[in-house]
Write a protein that holds these residues in place. Structure first.
Motif, PDB file in Angstrom:
ATOM      1  N   SER B 142       0.839  -1.195   0.000  1.00 28.75           N
ATOM      2  CA  SER B 142       0.000   0.000   0.000  1.00 28.75           C
ATOM      3  C   SER B 142       0.875   1.246   0.000  1.00 28.75           C
ATOM      4  N   VAL B 143       0.803   1.997  -1.080  1.00 32.67           N
ATOM      5  CA  VAL B 143       1.577   3.243  -1.163  1.00 32.67           C
ATOM      6  C   VAL B 143       1.063   4.251  -0.136  1.00 32.67           C
ATOM      7  N   HIS B 144      -0.210   4.112   0.234  1.00 33.59           N
ATOM      8  CA  HIS B 144      -0.758   5.048   1.225  1.00 33.59           C
ATOM      9  C   HIS B 144      -0.187   4.757   2.607  1.00 33.59           C
ATOM     10  N   HIS B 145      -0.077   3.471   2.951  1.00 32.96           N
ATOM     11  CA  HIS B 145       0.558   3.096   4.225  1.00 32.96           C
ATOM     12  C   HIS B 145       2.015   3.546   4.228  1.00 32.96           C
ATOM     13  N   ALA B 146       2.734   3.247   3.146  1.00 34.49           N
ATOM     14  CA  ALA B 146       4.152   3.618   3.094  1.00 34.49           C
ATOM     15  C   ALA B 146       4.319   5.130   3.230  1.00 34.49           C
ATOM     16  N   THR B 147       3.398   5.877   2.633  1.00 33.67           N
ATOM     17  CA  THR B 147       3.480   7.340   2.718  1.00 33.67           C
ATOM     18  C   THR B 147       3.126   7.827   4.123  1.00 33.67           C
ATOM     19  N   ASN B 148       2.051   7.283   4.690  1.00 30.65           N
ATOM     20  CA  ASN B 148       1.649   7.706   6.042  1.00 30.65           C
ATOM     21  C   ASN B 148       2.759   7.442   7.060  1.00 30.65           C
ATOM     22  N   ILE B 149       3.347   6.230   6.986  1.00 23.57           N
ATOM     23  CA  ILE B 149       4.408   5.868   7.927  1.00 23.57           C
ATOM     24  C   ILE B 149       5.647   6.724   7.652  1.00 23.57           C
ATOM     25  N   GLY B 150       5.978   6.880   6.370  1.00 17.60           N
ATOM     26  CA  GLY B 150       7.149   7.677   5.994  1.00 17.60           C
ATOM     27  C   GLY B 150       7.061   9.105   6.515  1.00 17.60           C
ATOM     28  N   LYS B 151       5.838   9.666   6.499  1.00 20.22           N
ATOM     29  CA  LYS B 151       5.648  11.052   6.970  1.00 20.22           C
ATOM     30  C   LYS B 151       6.040  11.214   8.435  1.00 20.22           C
ATOM     31  N   GLN B 152       5.819  10.146   9.229  1.00 24.42           N
ATOM     32  CA  GLN B 152       6.139  10.254  10.650  1.00 24.42           C
ATOM     33  C   GLN B 152       7.654  10.255  10.871  1.00 24.42           C
ATOM     34  N   PHE B 153       8.398   9.654   9.929  1.00 24.63           N
ATOM     35  CA  PHE B 153       9.858   9.634  10.070  1.00 24.63           C
ATOM     36  C   PHE B 153      10.517  10.759   9.258  1.00 24.63           C
ATOM     37  N   ARG B 154       9.954  11.031   8.075  1.00 24.92           N
ATOM     38  CA  ARG B 154      10.579  11.971   7.134  1.00 24.92           C
ATOM     39  C   ARG B 154       9.482  12.847   6.525  1.00 24.92           C
ATOM     40  N   PRO B 155       9.041  13.884   7.254  1.00 20.20           N
ATOM     41  CA  PRO B 155       7.892  14.692   6.797  1.00 20.20           C
ATOM     42  C   PRO B 155       8.069  15.249   5.382  1.00 20.20           C
ATOM     43  N   ASP B 156       9.298  15.603   4.997  1.00 19.73           N
ATOM     44  CA  ASP B 156       9.490  16.246   3.693  1.00 19.73           C
ATOM     45  C   ASP B 156       9.649  15.253   2.559  1.00 19.73           C
ATOM     46  N   ASN B 157       9.948  13.998   2.917  1.00 25.56           N
ATOM     47  CA  ASN B 157      10.309  13.034   1.876  1.00 25.56           C
ATOM     48  C   ASN B 157       9.764  11.663   2.284  1.00 25.56           C
ATOM     49  N   PRO B 158       8.421  11.565   2.394  1.00 29.77           N
ATOM     50  CA  PRO B 158       7.863  10.371   3.030  1.00 29.77           C
ATOM     51  C   PRO B 158       8.137   9.069   2.275  1.00 29.77           C
ATOM     52  N   LEU B 159       8.088   9.116   0.946  1.00 29.75           N
ATOM     53  CA  LEU B 159       8.191   7.871   0.184  1.00 29.75           C
ATOM     54  C   LEU B 159       9.617   7.698  -0.328  1.00 29.75           C
ATOM     55  N   LEU B 160      10.227   6.578  -0.007  1.00 28.33           N
ATOM     56  CA  LEU B 160      11.605   6.336  -0.446  1.00 28.33           C
ATOM     57  C   LEU B 160      11.635   6.143  -1.967  1.00 28.33           C
TER      58      LEU B 160
END
Lengths: 438, 438
Positions: B142-160
């Motif tokens: 899920s790209v949405h899960h990966a983005t949501n989780i990424g935002k908590q670690f890397r607000p400016d660059n959520p998706l690797l």
């Protein structure tokens, strides 16, 4: 408590004469287990014990009736086609069988006449993966490896903040674990070459080795119950060699954020022989932290772990290219190191893995992680030895290697040696790279 | 090719009357498999097929002689204590058995008299994990899960950068997979609280769920051989529900650089029922990339995947606290979403997993990864639903939840529904949090 007993006596000699040679990996003080059969005859695999250049066929030996009591149950379990049943019996059974084997294989033993016919020459044998491996976990216990690798990604901050507190590990693939001698295809996959704006696909160009030890779990624990560090080693059956082949270019592109996957799971090679923890008792070492390093948290700390948590095991990697093989040349040694340099011990791995209630099962396998030592020539992977491929190895025949090429064979070896104790060898762990699938 | 056949006909009715109710998860068009036995009687587990509120005991049914040919072999395999043998038979056998079951369970079928006595009420059954799971792989589709989780670690660059190219996955723990209804202890472990200068140890304070589907592999592939995407679905037996319980505080401290480990491997819950891929044929959807997203690399692309690679499966998470249970209240719905939002398909997972030659085996399990949808109320984990715990959920009885508390039970549900097709349900996947071990 690590104690020596009559099975460790360096003066013991076996009626299997080859076991008494000074440089033999498998003297009567060792007695490691494998699963084997005679090559080419369609025989069933069964457990065996190495003695000199022979294998004691445990299915045949158990049937002779030379074992009794707890050792009889263990011998019978050791004759099965996988060693899981023996592993599940637990430490008292393993000790009883070791003592019986030691006595029965000694010079002058009355059992010689019945066991003589149970010997199979190792030269005629082939091996199988010694256990049904339910789960395989790879650790990362060399701080030198973690630092060397970290430098290539983060020159200013090579070691992540958790490393000195957490015995880092991750789950590996059990289905693709093969035994020494297996050739495997170079894996293909996605990579992102430096400077590219989109990934490419093809055979890995940075195929590497990882020099590791494998730790086979014996007795398991119930889901929800932790194994305290003081009991951890009683859950460990023994130690083997393990080569965690790695495709560095695939790894670099895939590993964030959930860790290595296709870069590792195409093949992992283990040695046929598992050396029992008890055989290693003369080679235990104190475990301590260097000044400035944090003491382990209480669940990773015990008096026994401090007194003798580490192992003095010499390790070596040899590389034989196709050209060397054609010319009849031996492999070239490319790394020599020792397991004593590991930052986390076997007992700490078991305690950490189960502290959350995760259940281990008989036959589970841990990898130690690449066992690089403190200097660069002690590094257990090409990516370290060649500085990421920038300084290729010079081989004795004039060839160079940055990473593995098709036709290359790699051998891992390990042994313990010191004055006043018998050599304990681990045998060899070979693997050969085949060209990628077309 | 996804084709409909007589087993999908929405007009079919069963002589098991409960299967004909409009809201039934298990009409005659579904026919999912589980491993079950009657509760409390010490019976052996064996395979069964859900029909209405009953289970057709496949060991008993196979013995009646109502099946013939390929379906007979499949029925016999389906009666074993794990479904691996059935899974290994492959797609033609699964299709033959499904057709035979559909005909034998229809209103007016001559087989009714012989199969009637093979029914066990689901209300009297307990279940086991349906297969010996050799390896368990968890994806991240899920790209949405990966983005949501990424935002908590890397607000400016959520998706690797690799996410839109690589179907990210990692190996999970097989030994701690349990079946719906299992209660598990809150895990303890190391965590690094914000602002602390050294880690602490204790029960997880951020225990979470992950709403996933589980994909059971049927026919395997040989080590070294890839499964082309065009053949990938023929290796898939079916789909279940999966809750990948996660300790977020342990995860945050341990996961660099090798991925999640103790934060996940204390328990993973699967539903008892596996819905065959063939049953889902009416609910296939085209798969395409949004404008601006890269097209999949050739090994992840096929005409069939574009035409019908996705699935229209509704998903829901319910939470029932101890207080709600005591008050006799139903669970509260905390998430509703659909599998159609996944970024990578089942076929892409199989093709990716094997492209390096990694061998899959019958009974292997994939997790889809947390199936969060595009809006935040469609998120499949509390860490997303509560913005990392900062905005707790308000439950109908006045309680709030940032993360799971002891005594909380969570249920996952999934179903397919649309005009002109029969409802296909997945049943329920329950788990309950027990206090940490003292």
């Amino acid at each position: 408590m690590i104690t020596l007993n009559e099975t460790h006596d360096p003066a013991l000699r076996s009626w299997v004469a080859s076991a008494n040679a000074r440089d033999c990996d498998f003297p009567i003080q060792n007695l490691p287990f494998a699963v084997f059969r005679r090559r080419g005859g369609g025989e069933a695999f069964r457990g065996g014990v190495a003695i000199g250049d022979q294998i004691l066929d445990m299915a045949a030996a158990a049937a002779t009736g030379v074992f009794s009591g707890e050792a009889e149950d263990a011998a019978s379990a050791a004759g099965q086609d996988k060693l899981n049943a023996l592993m599940a019996l637990g430490e008292p059974a393993w000790r009883a069988l070791r003592l019986s084997l030691s006595r029965a294989l000694r010079e002058g033993a009355a059992e010689q006449s019945r066991l003589q016919s149970c010997l199979v020459p190792q030269a005629e044998a082939e091996y199988d993966v010694p256990a049904r491996i339910g789960d395989y976990t790879d650790f990362y216990t060399s701080v030198h490896h973690a630092t060397n690798i970290g430098k290539q990604f983060r020159p200013d901050n090579p070691l992540l903040p958790n490393y000195k507190w957490v015995p880092i590990g991750y789950h590996g693939r059990a289905s693709s674990i093969v035994v020494s001698g297996h050739a495997f295809r170079r894996p293909s996959g996605q990579t992102m070459p430096p400077g590219a704006d989109k990934p490419g696909f093809g055979p890995s160009k940075r195929l590497d080795i990882e020099l590791e030890l494998g730790i086979f779990i014996g007795r398991g624990n119930a889901l929800g119950e932790a194994v305290p560090i003081g009991e951890a080693e009683s859950h460990v059956f023994g130690i083997c060699l393990l080569n965690d082949w790695s495709a560095r270019d695939i790894q670099g592109w895939e590993y964030q954020p959930l860790g290595p996957f296709l870069s590792k799971n195409f093949a992992t090679t283990v040695s046929p022989w598992i050396v029992a923890l008890e055989a290693l008792a003369p080679y235990r070492l104190p475990f301590s932290r260097a000044a400035g390093d944090p003491q382990p948290l209480p669940y990773l700390d015990s008096e026994q772990n401090r007194a003798a948590g580490a192992f003095d095991i010499e390790l070596e990697v040899g590389l034989r290219t196709a050209a060397m093989q054609q010319a009849g040349q031996r492999e070239a040694s490319i790394c020599r190191t020792n397991y004593r340099h590991a930052y986390w011990t076997v007992a700490q791995m078991v305690a950490h893995h189960t502290v959350n209630g995760c259940n281990l099962q008989a036959g589970d396998l841990f990898g130690s992680g690449t066992l690089s030592g403190p200097t660069l020539d002690q590094a257990g992977a090409l990516v370290e030895l060649t500085a990421g491929g920038k300084t290729p190895l010079q081989l004795p025949n004039g060839e160079t290697r940055a990473f593995l090429e098709d036709g290359d064979s790699v051998v891992l070896r390990a042994w313990c040696e010191k004055p006043g104790a018998s050599r304990i060898g681990f045998g060899e762990c070979w693997g050969t790279v085949l060209p990628a699938r077309a």
